[in-house]
Write a protein that holds these residues in place. Structure first.
Motif, PDB file in Angstrom:
ATOM      1  N   TYR A  39       0.709  -1.328   0.093  1.00 39.83           N
ATOM      2  CA  TYR A  39      -0.206   0.161  -0.121  1.00 39.83           C
ATOM      3  C   TYR A  39       0.869   1.441   0.007  1.00 39.83           C
ATOM      4  N   CYS A  40       2.037   0.944   0.168  1.00 42.66           N
ATOM      5  CA  CYS A  40       3.009   2.360   0.291  1.00 42.66           C
ATOM      6  C   CYS A  40       3.497   2.825  -1.019  1.00 42.66           C
ATOM      7  N   SER A  41       3.785   3.945  -1.550  1.00 44.16           N
ATOM      8  CA  SER A  41       4.346   4.482  -2.896  1.00 44.16           C
ATOM      9  C   SER A  41       5.978   4.108  -2.550  1.00 44.16           C
ATOM     10  N   ASP A  42       6.371   4.033  -3.747  1.00 39.68           N
ATOM     11  CA  ASP A  42       7.910   3.683  -3.907  1.00 39.68           C
ATOM     12  C   ASP A  42       8.650   4.749  -3.173  1.00 39.68           C
ATOM     13  N   GLU A  43       7.995   6.094  -3.277  1.00 40.31           N
ATOM     14  CA  GLU A  43       8.798   7.285  -2.635  1.00 40.31           C
ATOM     15  C   GLU A  43       8.874   6.828  -1.002  1.00 40.31           C
ATOM     16  N   THR A  44       7.661   6.502  -0.507  1.00 43.75           N
ATOM     17  CA  THR A  44       7.355   6.486   0.853  1.00 43.75           C
ATOM     18  C   THR A  44       8.238   5.341   1.415  1.00 43.75           C
ATOM     19  N   LEU A  48      11.085   5.629   3.864  1.00 41.92           N
ATOM     20  CA  LEU A  48      11.319   4.749   5.067  1.00 41.92           C
ATOM     21  C   LEU A  48      12.648   3.724   5.182  1.00 41.92           C
ATOM     22  N   LEU A  49      12.830   3.133   4.250  1.00 35.85           N
ATOM     23  CA  LEU A  49      14.255   2.577   4.283  1.00 35.85           C
ATOM     24  C   LEU A  49      15.554   3.442   4.477  1.00 35.85           C
ATOM     25  N   SER A  50      15.449   4.659   4.063  1.00 32.46           N
ATOM     26  CA  SER A  50      16.578   5.502   4.241  1.00 32.46           C
ATOM     27  C   SER A  50      16.834   5.877   5.915  1.00 32.46           C
ATOM     28  N   ILE A 104      11.447  -5.222   4.100  1.00 29.56           N
ATOM     29  CA  ILE A 104      10.769  -4.123   3.369  1.00 29.56           C
ATOM     30  C   ILE A 104      11.413  -3.983   2.026  1.00 29.56           C
ATOM     31  N   SER A 105      12.546  -4.107   1.765  1.00 24.64           N
ATOM     32  CA  SER A 105      13.138  -3.713   0.495  1.00 24.64           C
ATOM     33  C   SER A 105      13.067  -4.874  -0.291  1.00 24.64           C
ATOM     34  N   GLY A 106      12.248  -5.804   0.069  1.00 22.98           N
ATOM     35  CA  GLY A 106      11.756  -6.848  -0.704  1.00 22.98           C
ATOM     36  C   GLY A 106      12.774  -8.281  -1.018  1.00 22.98           C
TER      37      GLY A 106
END
Length: 111
Positions: A39-44, A48-50, A104-106
């Protein structure tokens, strides 16, 4: 700096306080990652990962510092054991954060 992550989905939303939620144990991380990746955009996700990488770097720096302090102390003293315990606690958090980032990064997909 991102303090809260809002995940909006069909039936509602969830807000995660990033520093309070992460690093979390794997069952919670799997649930959160599934929602974030759906549900989160790639930018979000990138933001978050950053943020998570920054927290992980902090844990790594603390581990290094605790290890150096521990190794400078005489063997088998209460003080050295205290720093060893501090290192172990922080190392657990660092490893947990690495697992959270991987999900989260897949890096890991569970269906």
């Amino acid at each position: 700096m991102m303090e809260r992550l809002r995940i909006e989905y069909g039936t509602g939303y969830m807000e995660l306080n990033i520093e309070a939620f992460f690093p979390c144990k794997m069952p919670a991380a799997r649930k959160a990652a599934r929602l974030i990746n759906s549900y989160c955009s790639d930018e979000t996700r990138a933001e978050l990962l950053s943020e998570l990488w920054e927290l992980a770097d902090g844990y790594a720096a603390l581990c290094k510092m605790y290890k150096e302090i521990e190794e400078a102390l005489p063997a088998d003293t209460p003080e050295r054991r205290r720093w060893r315990a501090q290192f172990n606690k922080t190392e657990t958090l660092r490893r947990r954060m690495a697992g959270n980032i991987r999900l989260i990064s897949g890096g890991i997909k569970d269906d």
